[in-house]
Design a protein around this motif. Structure first.
Motif, PDB file in Angstrom:
ATOM      1  N   GLU A 124       0.820  -1.204   0.000  1.00  0.00           N
ATOM      2  CA  GLU A 124       0.000   0.000   0.000  1.00  0.00           C
ATOM      3  C   GLU A 124       0.859   1.260   0.000  1.00  0.00           C
ATOM      4  OE1 GLU A 124      -3.211   0.194   2.677  1.00  0.00           O
ATOM      5  OE2 GLU A 124      -4.144  -1.665   1.995  1.00  0.00           O
ATOM      6  N   LEU A 125       1.945   1.222  -0.780  1.00  0.00           N
ATOM      7  CA  LEU A 125       2.776   2.393  -1.005  1.00  0.00           C
ATOM      8  C   LEU A 125       2.492   2.924  -2.406  1.00  0.00           C
ATOM      9  CD1 LEU A 125       6.164   1.103   0.472  1.00  0.00           C
ATOM     10  CD2 LEU A 125       4.471   2.593   1.582  1.00  0.00           C
ATOM     11  N   VAL A 127      -2.994  -1.184 -11.313  1.00  0.00           N
ATOM     12  CA  VAL A 127      -4.022  -1.201 -10.277  1.00  0.00           C
ATOM     13  C   VAL A 127      -5.367  -1.666 -10.834  1.00  0.00           C
ATOM     14  CG1 VAL A 127      -5.314   0.224  -8.647  1.00  0.00           C
ATOM     15  CG2 VAL A 127      -2.845   0.556  -8.917  1.00  0.00           C
ATOM     16  N   VAL A 128      -5.713  -1.241 -12.032  1.00  0.00           N
ATOM     17  CA  VAL A 128      -7.005  -1.635 -12.591  1.00  0.00           C
ATOM     18  C   VAL A 128      -7.054  -3.147 -12.799  1.00  0.00           C
ATOM     19  CG1 VAL A 128      -8.585  -1.338 -14.535  1.00  0.00           C
ATOM     20  CG2 VAL A 128      -7.306   0.620 -13.662  1.00  0.00           C
ATOM     21  N   THR A 129      -5.969  -3.728 -13.235  1.00  0.00           N
ATOM     22  CA  THR A 129      -5.904  -5.194 -13.376  1.00  0.00           C
ATOM     23  C   THR A 129      -6.115  -5.860 -12.026  1.00  0.00           C
ATOM     24  OG1 THR A 129      -4.402  -5.009 -15.255  1.00  0.00           O
ATOM     25  CG2 THR A 129      -4.464  -7.127 -14.110  1.00  0.00           C
ATOM     26  N   TRP A 130      -5.478  -5.333 -10.987  1.00  0.00           N
ATOM     27  CA  TRP A 130      -5.642  -5.903  -9.647  1.00  0.00           C
ATOM     28  C   TRP A 130      -7.079  -5.741  -9.153  1.00  0.00           C
ATOM     29  CZ3 TRP A 130      -0.686  -3.165  -7.409  1.00  0.00           C
ATOM     30  CH2 TRP A 130       0.444  -3.772  -7.953  1.00  0.00           C
ATOM     31  N   MET A 131      -7.728  -4.630  -9.454  1.00  0.00           N
ATOM     32  CA  MET A 131      -9.121  -4.429  -9.037  1.00  0.00           C
ATOM     33  C   MET A 131     -10.028  -5.471  -9.668  1.00  0.00           C
ATOM     34  SD  MET A 131      -9.411  -0.248  -9.206  1.00  0.00           S
ATOM     35  CE  MET A 131     -11.171  -0.251  -8.866  1.00  0.00           C
ATOM     36  N   ASN A 132      -9.743  -5.879 -10.898  1.00  0.00           N
ATOM     37  CA  ASN A 132     -10.546  -6.912 -11.545  1.00  0.00           C
ATOM     38  C   ASN A 132     -10.292  -8.289 -10.942  1.00  0.00           C
ATOM     39  OD1 ASN A 132     -12.194  -5.781 -13.819  1.00  0.00           O
ATOM     40  ND2 ASN A 132     -10.222  -4.924 -14.389  1.00  0.00           N
ATOM     41  N   ARG A 171     -10.084  -6.520  -2.250  1.00  0.00           N
ATOM     42  CA  ARG A 171      -8.889  -5.886  -1.696  1.00  0.00           C
ATOM     43  C   ARG A 171      -9.069  -4.369  -1.574  1.00  0.00           C
ATOM     44  NH1 ARG A 171      -5.159  -4.040   0.375  1.00  0.00           N
ATOM     45  NH2 ARG A 171      -2.958  -4.619   0.382  1.00  0.00           N
ATOM     46  N   TYR A 172      -9.951  -3.798  -2.399  1.00  0.00           N
ATOM     47  CA  TYR A 172     -10.116  -2.344  -2.443  1.00  0.00           C
ATOM     48  C   TYR A 172     -11.448  -1.901  -1.848  1.00  0.00           C
ATOM     49  CZ  TYR A 172      -6.146  -2.744  -5.547  1.00  0.00           C
ATOM     50  OH  TYR A 172      -4.911  -3.030  -6.060  1.00  0.00           O
ATOM     51  N   GLU A 173     -12.111  -2.804  -1.139  1.00  0.00           N
ATOM     52  CA  GLU A 173     -13.444  -2.503  -0.637  1.00  0.00           C
ATOM     53  C   GLU A 173     -13.447  -1.289   0.289  1.00  0.00           C
ATOM     54  OE1 GLU A 173     -17.435  -2.694  -0.466  1.00  0.00           O
ATOM     55  OE2 GLU A 173     -16.135  -3.946  -1.730  1.00  0.00           O
ATOM     56  N   ARG A 174     -12.412  -1.110   1.073  1.00  0.00           N
ATOM     57  CA  ARG A 174     -12.424  -0.028   2.053  1.00  0.00           C
ATOM     58  C   ARG A 174     -12.255   1.354   1.434  1.00  0.00           C
ATOM     59  NH1 ARG A 174      -7.357   1.531   4.276  1.00  0.00           N
ATOM     60  NH2 ARG A 174      -5.552   0.524   3.312  1.00  0.00           N
TER      61      ARG A 174
END
Length: 764
Positions: free
Chosen positions: A222-223, A230-235, A240-243
């Motif tokens: 989280e640095l 990031v968009v690939t990780w969100m998919n 992981r990005y709910e908060r």
């Protein structure tokens, strides 16, 4: 999960039913058994087949009877999973069951599990995600004594397509939608949601939305990581990005709060760093947008310091100029005295996510930082200035705009008043492109032939000197004569070609809707010239996109309306009423013998047929019915093609073709079809064409007009005679017509202008 019931098939939320049950029934109604009372029976008469897949709104019908009495009501419950997989607690206790007296119910259930692509074989369906969830419907009957039947059940799987969102503002900047955008420190985002009901083509608004804004962060630590995918990780790992997500907001919430938000007014965005903004939508069944795509529902952007909004300043005579930032170099214009100036402007900050806060303007502002030096204070409503006219000197008009990030753009237009002395009689502008290569088929004159023809025509004008009074555009870099040259003359003849860039550069018109897109136009000093009493005779080759059709920024399809067709992207833009053909020549529409024609049946009559064989011009006849045109009785009644170009075997041999170097105006078939209210009051047809085929749509179309809009104005001149007189326009090149007839036309025009040499006057 929400349920509903009702004999009229309306949906009632679960909590309402539960409350009603608690208020109206006590546990005693369901405790104990009456001696000898037989239980009722119940059955499902209609609904999904056992194990079927259906939509998330399910309609059940049922029936029942009591062998020794009457049924009082029914009870039902929806449990997740199939009968062998659901949690028994879901049906234990009277508080789990819902009571109804109806024999049917529309039940809305959740479909929010097992997300997967809707149709992976179709790339155009990549944004659609299918969700489903399995449910079991239990039903039982209760008689008047409180005796319950055995429960019947039906299992089914509900499915839906998840909604998705498209971010509409800020508009994507030039380049791929994958490209990182550059935005301001205060950004206004707006979006549109779409909820497919049962197919991509059948959609409604989503139920609610939420958005996320965050710096790009490394997935593990989280640095900050500007280059991380990031968009690939969100998919791959959306949880992981709910908060980082905000709360769900009703899509149709008041003040558009479900469709727009401002980022940076409360939050602090780190300048120079990459950020992610994303939007999700949720439907009534609980399905949530599952695909994140840059340029659609995700924007990756860098916060940077922009120069300011893009400011577009327009004036009917001066055209449109664009400004960006606070540059101090003004745009310079040269004008004759007394021109009424009417400035309007518009600014756009949407490309970097900003919004315009206010405008102010003023003439000859001495101190830009002093509010008292401006004509008005800053306001979003100041979008135009009162009319001003100047007769001497140099004056500067200022417009300033500021966005919500406190960025300014300053526009400056410096107007220098050029004295129009108008001491000379006639300027001939040779804008007809040719050369001296022999033309054996006579399809074009050579340069020498064309020059000699017009020098002969102008030779009857008093004090006309070819070495002084002819401006050859080809010899001057295909540029029009400078306004300082034009200022010496009372009258101008401008002969153009179909591809005359000099003529096009002057009369080209930029519609209001194009100003925001960045379009600019040059100063049309011909419109200024005739508006202050100068006289103009324009003519030449007008086929394809030439002639007065050069006023369009993009070549239109013909016929074309000067009022409605200047911006092909916007049918609502009618600023074409300010273009020279409409405003000064009083023409509604333009058509061609040769050009690119309309094929849309909405734009043309059903029997619309165009061909050179039908539409080419044989000859033209004078319109003697128009009261203004009738004043020029010295002009020939019939204007025929020159015999030197119509000999057998030549290009314009009548056996082969008629003249197609023709532009015509206000054709009656088009005015009738488009329900236009006839000609403008100032329209005066001078010559009308006779086509090769009398059934041509161009038969009797106007090819020459008297321009009488400013015929009452007597210009102020420093020497010689000044008169109030008409101007003229021909949509054909007169070299191709009988030369004696053309001389008679010219003599009538020069007589109207009162510039004939004395010896010519005496010979008449």
């Amino acid at each position: 999960m929400r349920h509903g019931h009702g004999v009229r098939r309306f949906v009632i939320p679960v909590l309402i039913l539960a409350a009603a049950l608690a208020a109206n029934c006590s546990d005693e109604a369901f405790v104990g058994e009456a001696t000898g009372n037989l239980p009722p029976e119940v059955w499902l008469s209609s609904g999904p087949v056992e194990g079927d897949t259906t939509g998330y709104q399910v309609h059940f019908y049922w029936g029942g009877w009591d062998p020794d009495g009457e049924i009082d009501h029914f009870e039902f419950v929806i449990a997740d999973g199939r009968p062998y997989g659901f949690d028994p607690e879901d049906t234990t206790g009277l508080d789990k069951w819902f009571r109804t007296a109806s024999y049917d119910s529309v039940i809305r259930v959740a479909a929010d599990e097992s997300p997967r692509p809707y149709n992976p074989l179709r790339p155009q369906d990549s944004l659609y995600t299918r969700y489903d969830r399995t449910h079991t419907f239990f039903l039982r009957a209760v008689d008047l004594q409180g005796k319950r039947s055995d429960a019947v059940h039906r299992s089914f799987t509900a499915w839906t397509l998840a909604p998705f969102v498209t971010i509409t503002d800020p508009r994507l900047q030039t380049g791929s939608k994958e490209q990182r955008q550059s935005y301001s420190t205060v950004i206004t985002f707006a979006w549109e949601g779409r909820d497919p009901i049962d197919s991509p083509s059948n959609a409604q608004d989503p139920d609610s939305i939420r958005f996320l804004v965050m710096r790009k962060l490394d997935f593990e630590q989280e640095l900050y990581c500007g280059g991380c995918p990031v968009v690939t990780w969100m998919n791959r790992n959306p949880e992981r990005y709910e908060r980082y997500w905000g709360p769900w907001v009703y899509y149709r919430a008041p003040e558009d709060s479900g469709r727009t938000t401002i980022i940076g007014d409360d939050e602090i965005l780190s300048r120079g760093e990459a950020h992610i903004f994303a939007v999700q939508a949720k439907d009534e069944a609980g399905a949530v947008t599952a695909v994140f795509e840059k340029g659609t529902n995700v924007r990756e952007f860098v916060v940077s310091v922009k120069q300011g909004p893009l400011l577009s300043v327009s004036e009917p005579f001066l055209g449109t100029d664009l400004f960006l930032g606070e540059r101090m170099n003004p745009v310079k214009k040269e004008l004759p005295p007394g021109v009424p100036l009417n400035f309007v402007w518009e600014a756009n900050a949407s490309d970097y996510g900003g919004r315009i806060v206010g405008y102010r303007y003023g003439w000859d502002v001495e101190d830009l930082k002093n509010p008292d030096d401006w004509a008005v204070s800053m306001s979003p409503y100041h979008r135009e200035a009162p009319e001003r006219s100047f007769y001497v000197g140099t004056h500067t008009f200022y417009v300033q705009v500021v966005d919500d990030g406190n960025r300014y753009t300053l526009g400056q237009i410096q107007v220098e008043i050029i004295p129009f002395t108008m001491e000379r009689n006639l300027l001939l502008v040779d804008d007809f492109n040719s050369d001296d290569t022999p033309k054996p088929l006579r399809e074009m004159p050579t340069e020498s032939e064309h020059d000699a023809f017009w020098l002969d025509i102008c030779g009857v004008v008093d004090e006309f000197y070819a070495e002084r009074d002819v401006f050859d555009c080809q010899l001057n870099g295909i540029e029009p004569p400078p306004i300082r040259t034009v200022a010496h003359y009372k009258n101008i003849i401008w002969v153009y070609s179909a591809s005359s860039d000099a003529f096009r550069s002057l009369i080209r018109f930029s519609p209001v809707s194009n100003a925001v897109q960045g379009g600019t136009t040059a100063l049309n000093y011909l419109a200024l010239f005739i508006a202050r009493g100068g006289h103009l005779w324009t003519l030449g080759r007008g086929e394809r996109g030439g002639g007065l059709a050069s006023t369009f920024l993009e070549p239109p399809l013909f016929p074309a309306s000067f009022k409605f067709d200047h911006d092909y992207r916007s049918a609502d833009d009618t600023s074409g009423v300010n273009c020279m053909p409409y405003k000064d020549y009083c023409l509604r529409a333009v058509d061609k013998v040769m050009g690119s024609f309309q094929v849309d049946p909405v734009e043309i009559p059903p029997d619309f047929l165009r061909s050179l064989d039908r539409d080419a011009l044989r000859f033209a006849v004078r319109d003697a019915e128009d009261p203004v045109s009738a004043l020029f009785a010295g002009m020939p009644d019939t204007l025929r093609l020159w015999t030197e170009i119509t000999q057998p075997g030549l290009f314009f041999d009548p056996a082969k073709r008629g003249l197609y170097y023709v532009e015509c105006y206000d054709p009656q078939y088009y005015l009738d079809f488009k329900l236009l209210p006839g000609h403008l009051p100032c329209f005066h047809a001078l010559y009308r064409m006779r086509a090769r085929n009398a059934r041509s749509l161009l038969e009797d179309a106007t090819v020459a007009v008297v321009v009488d809009r400013y015929g009452h104005i007597r210009p102020e001149v420093q020497s010689g005679v000044s008169v109030a007189a008409s101007s003229f326009h021909f949509g054909v090149p007169l070299w191709f017509f009988d030369h004696d007839s053309v001389r008679r036309i010219a003599a009538a025009i020069f007589d109207e202008w009162q510039i004939l040499a004395p010896e010519t006057e005496a010979s008449r």
